[in-house]
Design an enzyme around this catalytic site. Structure first.
Site, mmCIF file in Angstrom:
data_model
loop_
_atom_site.group_PDB
_atom_site.id
_atom_site.type_symbol
_atom_site.label_atom_id
_atom_site.label_comp_id
_atom_site.label_asym_id
_atom_site.label_seq_id
_atom_site.Cartn_x
_atom_site.Cartn_y
_atom_site.Cartn_z
ATOM 1 N N ASN A 84 18.196 -15.757 25.408
ATOM 2 C CA ASN A 84 17.981 -14.652 24.477
ATOM 3 C C ASN A 84 17.896 -13.323 25.217
ATOM 4 O OD1 ASN A 84 15.285 -12.999 23.998
ATOM 5 N ND2 ASN A 84 14.703 -14.944 24.971
ATOM 6 N N VAL A 86 17.038 -10.281 23.194
ATOM 7 C CA VAL A 86 16.721 -9.537 21.974
ATOM 8 C C VAL A 86 16.284 -8.115 22.307
ATOM 9 C CG1 VAL A 86 15.199 -9.442 19.954
ATOM 10 C CG2 VAL A 86 16.143 -11.628 20.706
ATOM 11 N N GLY A 87 15.569 -7.965 23.410
ATOM 12 C CA GLY A 87 15.131 -6.627 23.795
ATOM 13 C C GLY A 87 13.853 -6.181 23.118
ATOM 14 N N LEU A 88 13.051 -7.148 22.632
ATOM 15 C CA LEU A 88 11.752 -6.848 22.029
ATOM 16 C C LEU A 88 11.850 -5.848 20.881
ATOM 17 C CD1 LEU A 88 9.641 -6.717 25.304
ATOM 18 C CD2 LEU A 88 9.451 -8.427 23.521
ATOM 19 N N ASN A 114 1.130 -9.721 21.015
ATOM 20 C CA ASN A 114 1.852 -9.484 22.251
ATOM 21 C C ASN A 114 2.162 -7.996 22.359
ATOM 22 O OD1 ASN A 114 4.651 -9.197 23.745
ATOM 23 N ND2 ASN A 114 3.820 -11.160 24.412
ATOM 24 N N ASN A 141 2.290 -8.353 27.747
ATOM 25 C CA ASN A 141 3.558 -8.869 28.243
ATOM 26 C C ASN A 141 4.012 -8.024 29.433
ATOM 27 O OD1 ASN A 141 6.100 -9.836 28.699
ATOM 28 N ND2 ASN A 141 6.911 -9.368 26.676
ATOM 29 N N CYS A 144 7.974 -6.830 30.934
ATOM 30 C CA CYS A 144 8.795 -5.690 30.533
ATOM 31 C C CYS A 144 9.194 -4.862 31.749
ATOM 32 C CB CYS A 144 8.026 -4.800 29.557
ATOM 33 S SG CYS A 144 7.521 -5.619 28.041
ATOM 34 N N ILE A 206 4.574 -20.035 30.795
ATOM 35 C CA ILE A 206 5.397 -19.006 31.404
ATOM 36 C C ILE A 206 6.231 -18.271 30.350
ATOM 37 C CG2 ILE A 206 5.580 -20.258 33.578
ATOM 38 C CD1 ILE A 206 8.403 -21.156 32.764
ATOM 39 N N THR A 208 10.099 -16.480 29.794
ATOM 40 C CA THR A 208 11.414 -17.076 30.031
ATOM 41 C C THR A 208 11.878 -16.912 31.477
ATOM 42 O OG1 THR A 208 12.465 -15.015 29.301
ATOM 43 C CG2 THR A 208 12.193 -16.765 27.660
#
Length: 316
Positions: A84, A86-88, A114, A141, A144, A206, A208
């Protein structure tokens, strides 16, 4: 012991106590939660799954302002999992607090948010707003990219991780801070000990693994950023190893995740040291995956005569 346990379960008077776990002072009715980015904000799954049966819902990432995310394609299947990029994408923390938190509060489950950012200042801003929100815990998170430092993720560098955790913790005076670690490092225990020292109340891992796909006919990569996050059963052995290593290195609780698809998988993670687990990619195949995993955990406890799920945490 097993006969008494089964009798108590039939009477319905001890089921919750047997499954309760505690993550940094937040008591979950059971150890099954959702992994961020795989369950939306809960609303998306509510017509398929009973949210009341979840110990907690970790919602998809929220940032201080709206993020558009990456252009398609964003998701592709791969052997044993998915990639994936998606780019958050998210509507921003203000929208989340106003529109999504009231919906989630209809259910008897804990809300874990998150939080993401591209700079220390962005992390501080979103944490400051979440500190006043009606939520239970923040999951920072740190995978990033740090735009101000050339795009290197905070979680890949101990000093960067230390700074962003310490400054976010200052803004979170009312909520426990759980830090989500990237597996794309040489020494996961070092990063874990660093964030613990910086004030983290718990650790989740973990995230990804970094992966890639090539279209051999177009002779190019399908994702704009070339690389993408690999999740699903393929990463489970790596995730399990890292949970074990981190459990040996820190004293704070761990939320374990990475390829969990069955109750047996969840039990493995807890035996490796996870106080609770999160289900991610499995939700895409089966919207009721969390309920099925919880049922299988209960069945395992019955068969093995385990009176309290906490008995197995870190026993390996």
């Amino acid at each position: 012991m097993m006969e008494n346990l089964q009798k108590a379960r039939r009477n319905g008077d001890t089921k919750q106590a047997l499954l309760k776990v505690n993550i940094a002072g937040v008591e979950l009715a059971n150890p099954v939660t959702t992994a961020s980015g795989t369950f939306g904000y809960g609303r998306e799954y509510s017509m398929f799954a009973d949210l009341n049966k979840l110990g907690g819902i970790c919602v998809k990432g929220v940032s201080n302002v709206e993020w558009k995310g990456n252009p398609p394609p964003r998701v592709m299947e791969t052997y044993g999992g998915m990639l994936n990029s998606v780019g958050l994408q998210n509507p921003g923390v203000d929208y989340f607090i106003e529109k999504e938190v009231p919906f989630l509060r209809r259910y008897n489950t804990k809300i874990i948010v998150n939080a993401c950012g591209h700079s220390v200042a962005e992390y501080e801003a979103v944490c400051e707003k979440l500190n006043e929100a009606d939520i239970d815990m923040v999951e920072l998170n740190i995978s990033c990219p740090n735009i101000s430092e050339g795009g290197k993720a905070f979680g890949l560098d101990p000093e960067a991780a230390k700074e962003v955790v310490a400054k976010s913790k200052i803004k979170l005076t009312k909520k426990p801070l759980m830090v989500k670690l990237s597996p794309n490092v040489t020494d996961i225990a070092l990063i874990a000990k660093t964030v613990e020292g910086a004030g983290a109340d718990a650790i989740s891992l973990i995230n990804t693994l970094l992966g890639m796909k090539i279209d051999i006919y177009k002779k190019t990569t399908p994702f704009k950023n070339k690389f993408a996050g690999l999740s699903g059963p393929a990463i489970k052995p790596v995730a399990l190893r890292m949970v074990y290593q981190v459990h040996k290195a820190v004293k704070i609780p761990i939320l374990g995740m990475g390829g969990i698809t069955t109750g047996e998988d969840a039990i493995e993670f807890m035996m490796a040291g996870a106080a609770a687990i999160a289900v991610g990619t499995a939700n895409f195949r089966n919207p009721r995956a969390c309920e099925q995993i919880l049922k299988e955990i209960e069945e395992f406890m019955d068969k093995q005569g385990i009176s309290d799920i906490n008995e197995i945490v870190g026993i390996v």
